[in-house]
Every structure is written in structure tokens, then in C-alpha cells.
Design a protein around this motif. Sequence first.
Motif, PDB file in Angstrom:
ATOM      1  N   LEU A 170       0.824  -1.212   0.000  1.00 12.94           N
ATOM      2  CA  LEU A 170       0.000   0.000   0.000  1.00 12.94           C
ATOM      3  C   LEU A 170       0.854   1.256   0.000  1.00 12.94           C
ATOM      4  CD1 LEU A 170      -2.740  -0.997   2.609  1.00 12.94           C
ATOM      5  CD2 LEU A 170      -2.797  -1.237   0.124  1.00 12.94           C
ATOM      6  N   LYS A 251     -10.618  -1.659   2.651  1.00 18.44           N
ATOM      7  CA  LYS A 251      -9.592  -1.296   1.666  1.00 18.44           C
ATOM      8  C   LYS A 251      -9.483   0.219   1.537  1.00 18.44           C
ATOM      9  CE  LYS A 251      -6.766  -2.521  -1.726  1.00 18.44           C
ATOM     10  NZ  LYS A 251      -5.569  -3.373  -1.517  1.00 18.44           N
ATOM     11  N   LYS A 252     -10.621   0.900   1.526  1.00 17.21           N
ATOM     12  CA  LYS A 252     -10.608   2.368   1.430  1.00 17.21           C
ATOM     13  C   LYS A 252     -10.020   2.985   2.696  1.00 17.21           C
ATOM     14  CE  LYS A 252     -13.369   6.401   0.194  1.00 17.21           C
ATOM     15  NZ  LYS A 252     -12.613   7.260   1.110  1.00 17.21           N
ATOM     16  N   GLN A 255      -6.301   2.624   2.425  1.00 17.58           N
ATOM     17  CA  GLN A 255      -5.776   3.547   1.420  1.00 17.58           C
ATOM     18  C   GLN A 255      -5.740   4.972   1.960  1.00 17.58           C
ATOM     19  OE1 GLN A 255      -4.460   3.210  -1.554  1.00 17.58           O
ATOM     20  NE2 GLN A 255      -4.787   1.046  -1.980  1.00 17.58           N
ATOM     21  N   ASP A 256      -6.819   5.393   2.603  1.00 16.42           N
ATOM     22  CA  ASP A 256      -6.887   6.755   3.139  1.00 16.42           C
ATOM     23  C   ASP A 256      -5.803   7.003   4.181  1.00 16.42           C
ATOM     24  OD1 ASP A 256      -9.054   7.244   1.528  1.00 16.42           O
ATOM     25  OD2 ASP A 256     -10.555   7.064   3.120  1.00 16.42           O
ATOM     26  N   ALA A 259      -1.755   5.336   2.140  1.00 20.86           N
ATOM     27  CA  ALA A 259      -1.259   5.458   0.772  1.00 20.86           C
ATOM     28  C   ALA A 259      -0.044   6.380   0.691  1.00 20.86           C
ATOM     29  CB  ALA A 259      -2.363   5.948  -0.157  1.00 20.86           C
TER      30      ALA A 259
END
Length: 302
Positions: A170, A251-252, A255-256, A259
Motif C-alpha cells: 500500500l 480497503k478504502k 488507502q486513506d 497510501a
Amino acid sequence: MIKPCALKEGDRVAIIAPAGPPDREKLIEGKRVLEKMGLEVSIGRYVFDGEGDLAALDQKRVADLHEAFCDPSIRGIFCANGGFGSARIAPMIDYAKIQRNPKIFWGYSDITYLLNAIQNFSNLVTFHGPMIASDLHDEQRTVETESSFFELFTKEDLNFDSSKSPLIALAHGTGEGQLVGGNLTLLTNGLGTPFQINTDGNILLIEEVAEPAFRIDAMLTQLKQAGLFDNLEGLVIGTLQVEPDQYPKIKKVLQDLFAEAPFPVVENFPIGHCKPNYGVPLGVQAKLTTSPPRLMIESGVT
């Protein structure tokens, strides 16, 4: 950190239940698996005591733990299962006694609290690994889960790459430091206590089970705001065993949060509430890379 001695055929080990009550039949099935490895297995005197949602009264669970560490004939201690209640006994443990009698201590889930407490106050390497009643009974056990115990018989380093499970980076980079961590809920519960995990200059392992995305978000945010990511060398994300509809939401969340992280972040390690469930030592040196995704871990035994 103090490394315990490796196991060998004929060694005596103990099964204790520092948290919830184990299923007797499943524990006996798991005990047989340890015996097939050539170990002599004893069961703590209070494992089947039963005290509501706990395996036994707090004092009795601590007594089993102390007895296992202080018995010179016992070379390793395996937890039966998780549940809850480990945090209740953490302040009652004689950590100096454990430091004087270093040996393998192995478990995960609710046992995370004790893995970190023992590291903090006894300076002993501990092991995040599959438990006897939870993971070694006939319905749950896999060849890979069972073979994970053999790291306790050898001084070879461990290597996780995409051959065990498809690892996903990620955030990219390389990080080196002690591997620390465990179950996300228990790590969060430890914040602000003497048993809080130390992540400075280290690689953090997290895993979880049956928590919705908003709870994962809340706990990771709490760790971040408590400063646990400020000097992190890397983040290893084990299995987040959740309902299928929660995966895209989680997953979001990941990522937030990660990432743009200044340290490597890799997910999908087969560690935690999963099948197979691989054991790893905590408190030893590790290296996390992302090209390709790989986690190298020093042996936890000497």
C-alpha cells in the motif's frame, strides 16, 4: 531482548488458558498434535475450571502462568485459546520471575495483551502464533498451521513472500526494526496503560477478526493520534477476517490512512485469525520490503 531456547524432541511443554475457557475436546485434539511433534504435554491445573466467560478466576489463571514459567522441566508455554480477560491479569504477573525463567510463550488474539506485557517488563521474545484449542483441533488444523510450530525447533530465520499469500504493498519503501504488535483491538486497549506497545523504530504487525470497517478505521485512527505511527519503520497487515461486504470499505480505510505513509505498508499476510495461521516471533529484528513485498524475520529462539 532475551530469546528462549529452541525446543527439541522429548521436551516438556505446558498448555495454559489465560483468557477464555477452551473447548475440552478441541484442546485434547490439539494436545495430540503437539505430542506427535515429540513433545511431552501437560495441561495447567485450572485450564478447565470454568468461571463464566473466563477459563478460571484471575488468580488461578495467573497461578497457571507462574507455575509454567517457574517449573524448570517445562521448556515452552502454549495458550489454549483467546476470548477475553488477559488484560485483567497483566498487572498481577511477576515479570521478574518470568525474566529469570525465560522460555517460549506462544499465543495470539486476546493473548496479545500478555505478549506485549511480557516483552515490556521481562525483555523476553514472545510468539504470535496459532493456539492449541483454537487452531490445532481436527476441523481447523492445516498442514501449514501445524508446520508453523517447527520454527520453535530450529534457529532458521523466517521469510514471508507472495508464495504463502499474495502480498499487496500500500506504501513503498524498506524498513528495519523489531517486529511488534498483534491483535488491533488489544493494541488499542493497551494505549495509555503501562502495557502500551512501543512502536518507535519498529515494524508493527496488526491483525483482526469480525470487526466492521468503521471500527477498524476508529482503532487505526486512535493509534495514529496516539503517535504510534510517528516513528514507525513499517506496517505489516495480517488477516482482517471480516464479512465480505466489509472488505472494500476496509480497503478504502487502509488507502486513506496509509497510501502516503513514509514507511512501507504491506497487507494480506497469513497471520492471525485465518486458515492457515502462521506463527511469528515478536521482539526480534525484521525487515519489510515492497519490491517485491517481503517480510524477513530473525529466528525467535536460540
